[in-house]
Design a protein around this motif. Structure first.
Motif, PDB file in Angstrom:
ATOM      1  N   LEU A  12       0.841  -1.210   0.000  1.00  0.00           N
ATOM      2  CA  LEU A  12       0.000   0.000   0.000  1.00  0.00           C
ATOM      3  C   LEU A  12       0.871   1.253   0.000  1.00  0.00           C
ATOM      4  O   LEU A  12       0.573   2.237  -0.706  1.00  0.00           O
ATOM      5  CB  LEU A  12      -0.920  -0.025   1.221  1.00  0.00           C
ATOM      6  N   ARG A  13       1.905   1.233   0.750  1.00  0.00           N
ATOM      7  CA  ARG A  13       2.780   2.401   0.811  1.00  0.00           C
ATOM      8  C   ARG A  13       3.415   2.660  -0.552  1.00  0.00           C
ATOM      9  O   ARG A  13       3.485   3.805  -1.009  1.00  0.00           O
ATOM     10  CB  ARG A  13       3.850   2.162   1.888  1.00  0.00           C
ATOM     11  N   VAL A  15       2.316   1.743  -3.459  1.00  0.00           N
ATOM     12  CA  VAL A  15       1.294   2.170  -4.424  1.00  0.00           C
ATOM     13  C   VAL A  15       0.923   3.627  -4.210  1.00  0.00           C
ATOM     14  O   VAL A  15       0.790   4.405  -5.172  1.00  0.00           O
ATOM     15  CB  VAL A  15       0.063   1.248  -4.303  1.00  0.00           C
ATOM     16  N   LEU A  16       0.745   4.018  -2.971  1.00  0.00           N
ATOM     17  CA  LEU A  16       0.369   5.411  -2.699  1.00  0.00           C
ATOM     18  C   LEU A  16       1.474   6.369  -3.126  1.00  0.00           C
ATOM     19  O   LEU A  16       1.196   7.419  -3.715  1.00  0.00           O
ATOM     20  CB  LEU A  16       0.061   5.577  -1.212  1.00  0.00           C
ATOM     21  N   HIS A  17       2.674   6.020  -2.845  1.00  0.00           N
ATOM     22  CA  HIS A  17       3.771   6.901  -3.248  1.00  0.00           C
ATOM     23  C   HIS A  17       3.881   6.957  -4.765  1.00  0.00           C
ATOM     24  O   HIS A  17       4.126   8.027  -5.336  1.00  0.00           O
ATOM     25  CB  HIS A  17       5.084   6.415  -2.621  1.00  0.00           C
ATOM     26  N   ALA A  19       1.506   6.536  -6.863  1.00  0.00           N
ATOM     27  CA  ALA A  19       0.395   7.305  -7.412  1.00  0.00           C
ATOM     28  C   ALA A  19       0.585   8.794  -7.168  1.00  0.00           C
ATOM     29  O   ALA A  19       0.274   9.619  -8.029  1.00  0.00           O
ATOM     30  CB  ALA A  19      -0.911   6.824  -6.781  1.00  0.00           C
ATOM     31  N   ALA A  20       1.104   9.134  -6.018  1.00  0.00           N
ATOM     32  CA  ALA A  20       1.264  10.550  -5.707  1.00  0.00           C
ATOM     33  C   ALA A  20       2.445  11.158  -6.453  1.00  0.00           C
ATOM     34  O   ALA A  20       2.471  12.375  -6.667  1.00  0.00           O
ATOM     35  CB  ALA A  20       1.459  10.727  -4.205  1.00  0.00           C
TER      36      ALA A  20
END
Lengths: 394, 194
Positions: A12-13, A15-17, A19-20
């Motif tokens: 999750l970390r 993926v979030l990074h 995406a951001a």
């Protein structure tokens, strides 16, 4: 934390990074922030702040001399303190040692208390003045609508009518259009039965019947019809009598019936009333003696059919008399002095004013209506109903 | 507002380590005025804050608006800020709150005014598509707002529970609850899609 959960968290970390990272802000963010900081305030807010500042400034400038006056008035407190001290001394001399009596309590009441000077001591008078201003403003706003309320309630007109009834009569009441009808010199034929054709002075109030003046021979014959003492019996003599421009030459059927105040409710057939008597108005069946004739209500051009139909008692002769056919005569009679001036009045003014519109129940509402409203529709006669009542008394 | 001195913040900025609480980035000297502090914080945290807001509101332009408004608010309330060291926390909380407001307003707007499909995709829509390309981000969208905020602050901002609680205005227990429920729901969504 299990290994799976840790893997989930790591995934999750990432993926979030990831995406951001794709989001790249525009580089002029700081300039936009500066522009927002230096941007003027919205216009309404600026006006509001300016008005607030102006009000505060005005209030302060107004309260400053007031606070000075309050301070100046606080100087005589020293004299009160001296009086209190003397009273206290006198009480001590009289009562001696012991609890202070009434005089002592009074002296204690007026003892100057050494209260520390308040920092915002001017707030109390300022608040008092603000409350006073609010009360005054509220009173002004409340009293501003009072005349309108009185006028709308009809009380004002009733009073003015009583005051200006003599002579020319109430303005706009005679013909319903606001035109004054000159007062007739003689009202000697006040008795309704004495009027030829049984025409009541109340006919004044009937606009449609006014147009029949020229046609009704009886109108000219009446001495009260012509404003001049030398009234000609010719029908044409009634024309200058009534100054109302509202006269219509239309042969409006107008019933001529003596009023109920007349001792004889059955009207005498007058030349104006009956077509056979030479009435030029051509009112078919307008004779009041027929009883069945109700032309005012029947003809649409009568102008007051509404009032007639709303009469509580169609068979009442007085109601029909109020719609008399000889309108010229009626107009002249309407200009005559009020009924209360006549010693022969069978209806007292109190009665007359208590029932301002005996002819029509609905016209009673129109009595207090402005002339403009009366001329509209069919209730024109309602404006002159009370006068006809007074005339009926004669 | 004056431009910041180059030597004020010599810390290199990494694009993906945005909200990591490092004292050199967070602490603002007490003697600084609002302009200088805002400039320093902008240089250090603007990009990361915009990305955080973009994850929350799913709109880059709106995210920039949100962050800029937060900076403006902080500049106007700089005198009321008791502890200048908490300027970054103030900014973070402001961004989260304004993102909530944007989402709340967007719900109303979407309910009342349906958008017509545009003819050509813009760059902003490309960024949104990039955000939503990931299945995880798409699954993140299905979560409630509080759970999504907790996850973003936790796994993108790398904040502690206390910092998340301060940013979201909730207790630490609530942070734990939201995070656990969000992880459970996200796992279910990803396993179902897989």
């Amino acid at each position: 934390m299990s290994r799976t959960e840790a893997q989930y968290e790591q995934a999750l970390r990432r993926v979030l990074h990831a995406a951001a990272d794709g989001v790249e802000p525009v580089g002029d963010g700081l300039e936009r922030i500066r522009a927002r900081l230096t941007a003027p305030q919205p216009l309404p807010l600026a006006w509001l702040l300016a008005a607030y500042a102006a009000c505060c400034r005005a209030a302060l400038s107004w309260l400053e001399p007031l606070s000075g006056q309050v301070k100046a008035r606080s100087v005589p407190a020293a004299s009160w303190a001296q009086a209190g001290s003397s009273l206290r001394a006198l009480a001590q001399q009289r009562a001696g040692p012991g609890p202070p009596g009434t005089l002592g309590a009074l002296a204690e009441r007026f003892r100057l208390r050494s209260a520390p000077p308040r920092r915002h001591g001017w707030l109390r008078p300022a608040a008092a003045m603000a409350v006073a201003v609010c009360v005054i403003a509220a009173g002004v706003f409340a009293t501003r609508g009072l005349p309108n309320a009185i006028t709308s309630s009809g009380l004002y007109r009733n009073v003015t009518r009583n005051g200006s009834h003599s002579g020319t009569g109430r303005p706009g009441s005679l013909n319903g259009q606001g035109t004054r009808v000159p007062s007739g010199p003689s009202r000697s034929g006040g008795a309704t039965s004495a009027v030829p054709g049984g025409q009541m002075p109340g006919n004044i109030t009937c606009p449609p019947s006014i147009g029949n003046v020229s046609g009704s021979g009886g109108a000219g014959t009446s001495p009260a019809v012509s404003p001049s003492p030398a009234a000609s019996p010719s029908p044409a003599s009634t024309d200058p009598v009534s100054p109302s421009p509202r006269r219509s030459p239309s042969p409006t059927p107008s019933p001529t019936v003596s009023p109920s105040t007349s001792p004889s409710p059955s009207p005498s057939p007058s030349p104006a009333a009956s077509p056979a008597s030479g009435s030029a108005s051509g009112t078919p069946g307008s004779s009041a003696s027929s009883g069945s004739a109700w032309p005012g209500a029947a003809s649409p051009d009568s102008g007051y059919s509404h009032g007639m139909t709303s009469n509580p008692a169609p068979g009442d002769a007085s109601l029909r008399v109020g719609r008399g056919d000889s309108a010229g005569e009626a107009a002249v009679l309407a200009a005559a002095p009020p009924a209360r001036e006549s010693p022969q009045a069978s209806v007292t003014p109190a009665q007359a004013f208590s029932s301002p519109c005996p002819l029509s129940g609905s016209a009673g509402d129109q009595w207090f209506s402005p002339p403009g409203t009366l001329t509209q529709g069919t209730g024109q006669a309602g404006a002159s109903q009370p006068l006809s009542t007074g005339e009926r008394a004669t | 507002m004056t431009a910041a001195d180059p030597g004020d913040f010599a810390v290199p900025l990494h694009l993906t380590e945005a909200l990591t609480a490092r004292p050199a980035l967070v602490a603002v000297p007490a003697g600084w005025d609002a302009d200088r502090a805002v400039t320093a914080l902008y240089t250090a945290h603007y990009r990361s804050l915009v990305r955080l807001a973009a994850l929350l509101v799913r709109d880059v332009a709106t995210a920039e608006e949100v962050v800029q408004e937060s900076f403006v608010a902080m500049h106007r309330g700089w005198r009321r800020l008791r502890d200048s060291d908490k300027a970054l926390s103030y900014l973070r909380q402001s961004v989260v709150n304004r993102s909530r407001s944007v989402l709340r307003h967007r719900v109303v707007v979407d309910r009342n005014a349906p958008k017509p499909p545009p003819d050509m995709p813009s760059a902003e829509q490309g960024a949104i598509a990039l955000l939503e390309r990931s299945a995880v981000v798409a699954a993140l969208r299905t979560l409630p707002s509080r759970q999504r905020e907790a996850l973003v602050l936790r796994y993108y901002g790398d904040l502690s529970e206390a910092q998340i609680a301060a940013a979201m205005g909730i207790s630490r227990g609530a942070v734990k609850s939201h995070t656990a429920r969000a992880m459970s729901a996200l796992r279910q969504v990803l396993e179902r899609d897989a």
